[in-house]
Each structure stands twice: as structure tokens, then as C-alpha cells.
Motif scaffolding. Structure first.
Motif, PDB file in Angstrom:
ATOM      1  N   THR A 111      33.806  48.206  55.384  1.00  0.00           N
ATOM      2  CA  THR A 111      33.314  48.634  56.693  1.00  0.00           C
ATOM      3  C   THR A 111      32.808  50.065  56.641  1.00  0.00           C
ATOM      4  O   THR A 111      31.752  50.397  57.207  1.00  0.00           O
ATOM      5  CB  THR A 111      34.428  48.500  57.752  1.00  0.00           C
ATOM      6  OG1 THR A 111      34.893  47.151  57.790  1.00  0.00           O
ATOM      7  CG2 THR A 111      33.919  48.888  59.135  1.00  0.00           C
ATOM      8  N   HIS A 142      29.065  51.221  57.355  1.00  0.00           N
ATOM      9  CA  HIS A 142      28.862  52.055  58.543  1.00  0.00           C
ATOM     10  C   HIS A 142      29.485  53.438  58.330  1.00  0.00           C
ATOM     11  O   HIS A 142      30.556  53.740  58.863  1.00  0.00           O
ATOM     12  CB  HIS A 142      29.488  51.390  59.771  1.00  0.00           C
ATOM     13  CG  HIS A 142      28.931  50.032  60.066  1.00  0.00           C
ATOM     14  ND1 HIS A 142      27.670  49.837  60.587  1.00  0.00           N
ATOM     15  CD2 HIS A 142      29.465  48.794  59.902  1.00  0.00           C
ATOM     16  CE1 HIS A 142      27.445  48.547  60.737  1.00  0.00           C
ATOM     17  NE2 HIS A 142      28.512  47.892  60.323  1.00  0.00           N
ATOM     18  N   LEU A 155      31.190  55.598  61.057  1.00  0.00           N
ATOM     19  CA  LEU A 155      32.525  55.290  61.581  1.00  0.00           C
ATOM     20  C   LEU A 155      33.629  56.036  60.817  1.00  0.00           C
ATOM     21  O   LEU A 155      34.798  55.885  61.156  1.00  0.00           O
ATOM     22  CB  LEU A 155      32.789  53.784  61.499  1.00  0.00           C
ATOM     23  CG  LEU A 155      31.929  52.881  62.394  1.00  0.00           C
ATOM     24  CD1 LEU A 155      32.262  51.418  62.129  1.00  0.00           C
ATOM     25  CD2 LEU A 155      32.159  53.228  63.868  1.00  0.00           C
ATOM     26  N   ASP A 176      26.283  45.265  63.191  1.00  0.00           N
ATOM     27  CA  ASP A 176      26.546  46.024  64.414  1.00  0.00           C
ATOM     28  C   ASP A 176      27.894  46.726  64.301  1.00  0.00           C
ATOM     29  O   ASP A 176      28.912  46.084  64.007  1.00  0.00           O
ATOM     30  CB  ASP A 176      26.561  45.088  65.619  1.00  0.00           C
ATOM     31  CG  ASP A 176      26.882  45.827  66.906  1.00  0.00           C
ATOM     32  OD1 ASP A 176      26.053  46.644  67.343  1.00  0.00           O
ATOM     33  OD2 ASP A 176      27.981  45.608  67.452  1.00  0.00           O
ATOM     34  N   PRO A 177      27.964  48.051  64.500  1.00  0.00           N
ATOM     35  CA  PRO A 177      29.219  48.778  64.332  1.00  0.00           C
ATOM     36  C   PRO A 177      30.356  48.250  65.203  1.00  0.00           C
ATOM     37  O   PRO A 177      31.508  48.181  64.754  1.00  0.00           O
ATOM     38  CB  PRO A 177      28.852  50.223  64.715  1.00  0.00           C
ATOM     39  CG  PRO A 177      27.375  50.309  64.469  1.00  0.00           C
ATOM     40  CD  PRO A 177      26.836  48.961  64.820  1.00  0.00           C
ATOM     41  N   ARG A 178      30.045  47.883  66.441  1.00  0.00           N
ATOM     42  CA  ARG A 178      31.099  47.387  67.324  1.00  0.00           C
ATOM     43  C   ARG A 178      31.641  46.047  66.822  1.00  0.00           C
ATOM     44  O   ARG A 178      32.847  45.789  66.878  1.00  0.00           O
ATOM     45  CB  ARG A 178      30.576  47.250  68.750  1.00  0.00           C
ATOM     46  CG  ARG A 178      30.231  48.588  69.400  1.00  0.00           C
ATOM     47  CD  ARG A 178      29.875  48.414  70.856  1.00  0.00           C
ATOM     48  NE  ARG A 178      29.536  49.695  71.471  1.00  0.00           N
ATOM     49  CZ  ARG A 178      29.239  49.850  72.754  1.00  0.00           C
ATOM     50  NH1 ARG A 178      29.236  48.789  73.556  1.00  0.00           N
ATOM     51  NH2 ARG A 178      28.963  51.043  73.232  1.00  0.00           N
ATOM     52  N   ALA A 187      31.664  45.161  63.737  1.00  0.00           N
ATOM     53  CA  ALA A 187      32.420  45.487  62.527  1.00  0.00           C
ATOM     54  C   ALA A 187      33.830  45.957  62.884  1.00  0.00           C
ATOM     55  O   ALA A 187      34.803  45.620  62.188  1.00  0.00           O
ATOM     56  CB  ALA A 187      31.694  46.568  61.731  1.00  0.00           C
ATOM     57  N   LEU A 188      33.948  46.720  63.961  1.00  0.00           N
ATOM     58  CA  LEU A 188      35.269  47.159  64.418  1.00  0.00           C
ATOM     59  C   LEU A 188      36.102  45.972  64.887  1.00  0.00           C
ATOM     60  O   LEU A 188      37.313  45.914  64.627  1.00  0.00           O
ATOM     61  CB  LEU A 188      35.129  48.181  65.546  1.00  0.00           C
ATOM     62  CG  LEU A 188      34.639  49.579  65.150  1.00  0.00           C
ATOM     63  CD1 LEU A 188      34.451  50.444  66.390  1.00  0.00           C
ATOM     64  CD2 LEU A 188      35.625  50.247  64.195  1.00  0.00           C
ATOM     65  N   ALA A 240      36.264  49.598  69.725  1.00  0.00           N
ATOM     66  CA  ALA A 240      35.134  48.664  69.799  1.00  0.00           C
ATOM     67  C   ALA A 240      34.556  48.605  71.209  1.00  0.00           C
ATOM     68  O   ALA A 240      33.384  48.271  71.395  1.00  0.00           O
ATOM     69  CB  ALA A 240      35.606  47.277  69.363  1.00  0.00           C
TER      70      ALA A 240
END
Length: 205
Positions: free
Chosen positions: A70, A74, A77, A151-153, A155-156, A203
Motif C-alpha cells: 500500500t 500510495h 499515505l 484509489d487511496p481511500r 486502499a485504506l 478512509a
């Protein structure tokens, strides 16, 4: 095979070897002596404990790979995930050694990483491969080829789900773990629950 895996195999192998040696010992009448019920039970317990430890360490290391993947996908993050990743690394090491988990379950982003953290398997500053049409990305490293959402969110959310799954595994292992290791598992599970909360809230941010 990892050092932890080899250690677990050696523990089980030592127990089996001891039982085999006992089985080859001659009885007074010259016939091979069969292992006693106590010896067979000791072997069973040793094998079960070695398997439990191996499962716990494998789960912790898989979670650590998810963090590394992750972070690689990203890099932005990193301020949020690096402290959590450090705690997970310390937990994996403690579970492998049967030692004490470092108290870092709910430290706020920006807190220092535990000195017990092993070397990174993936450089979080390394960009991951570009996302595919399905909305996920492949990390640069990781033996398991962990896939991370572009998408970072998302991924979270994936990371939070991995934490939750690992916590459930540790909680289930408590039922059969020896007392000292059970206390360690409980501590790691509590830290994972805190991580899940932080990742879930992150997230939504």
C-alpha cells in the motif's frame, strides 16, 4: 522459508525426534519400547504449538506485506501509515520470538517507529506500477504480488479489512495458545483493532 518458519519446523522436528528416540529405546526384554501416552501427548502439544505460532507469524507477515504494498502504491499515505506499519513489524517480530509486543497500537500518525522493526521488504517511497483498468495496482515488490486499489481511500479500506482479518485470526488462536503466547496474541489483537479503527476513520476522511 522464513527464519520464523524454520524455527517452528525445528520445534516440531525436535519433538518428533525425541519421540522417535524414545520409541527406539529397548525395553528390558530387548524389544523396542513404544512411546508412553505422556510422550505422545507431549509430542502432540509441541506440534500444535509450533503450528499455531507459525500461523500467527505468517498472518502478521502477510499483513506487513499489505502495508508495504500500500505504501509503495500510495507514497502520499506514508505519514498516516508508517507508524502503523512500524507497530505491525514489531508485532510480527514479537510473535516470531514469543517475546513482548511493543505498545504501539493506537499511536497517532507521526509517532516514531519501534526500534524492534525489521528491515523493510518494500521501500514505501518507491512508486508502484500504474493502476489497471480494474482500478487496482501492483506493488513493486512483495513475494505474494499483493494487489492494491488505485484509489487511496479504497486502499485504506483494503488495509483495514486485512487488519480485521488478522485480528480475528489472533483472537481464534487464543483458545488453544499456551498462556504466555496467548497474552502476546491478545496484545497484538488489541493493537490491530485500534489500527482497524484508525484506518476506517482515515478512509472516511
Amino acid at each position: 522459508m522464513t527464519t520464523t518458519g524454520r524455527r517452528a519446523v525445528l520445534v516440531a522436528g525436535a519433538a518428533a525426534g525425541a519421540a522417535a528416540l524414545a520409541g527406539c529405546t529397548s525395553a528390558p526384554d530387548g524389544q523396542p519400547r513404544r512411546p508412553t501416552a505422556a510422550e505422545r501427548e507431549a509430542e502432540r502439544v509441541a506440534r500444535a504449538e509450533a503450528a499455531l505460532r507459525l500461523r500467527s507469524v505468517t498472518a502478521a507477515r502477510s499483513l506487513l506485506e499489505r502495508y508495504d504494498a500500500t505504501l509503495a502504491a500510495h507514497p502520499a499515505l506514508a505519514p498516516r501509515l508508517t507508524p502503523l506499519r512500524g507497530a505491525v513489524a514489531a508485532h510480527a517480530k514479537a510473535l516470531g520470538e514469543g517475546g513482548t509486543a511493543s505498545p504501539a497500537p493506537g499511536r497517532a500518525p507521526g509517532a516514531g517507529v519501534s526500534a524492534a522493526e525489521p528491515a523493510r521488504t518494500t521501500d514505501p517511497a518507491t512508486p508502484a506500477a500504474s493502476g489497471s483498468a480494474s482500478g487496482s495496482a501492483n506493488p513493486v515488490a512483495s513475494p505474494g504480488a499483493v494487489r492494491v486499489a488505485a484509489d487511496p481511500r479504497a486502499a485504506l479500506r483494503e488495509l483495514a479489512a486485512a487488519e480485521r482479518s488478522t485480528v480475528d485470526g489472533h483472537a481464534a488462536a487464543l483458545l488453544t495458545a499456551p498462556p504466555e503466547y496467548a497474552r502476546l496474541l491478545a496484545s497484538v489483537a488489541a493493537a490491530g483493532a485500534a489500527h482497524t479503527y484508525l484506518l476506517t476513520e482515515g478512509a472516511r476522511a
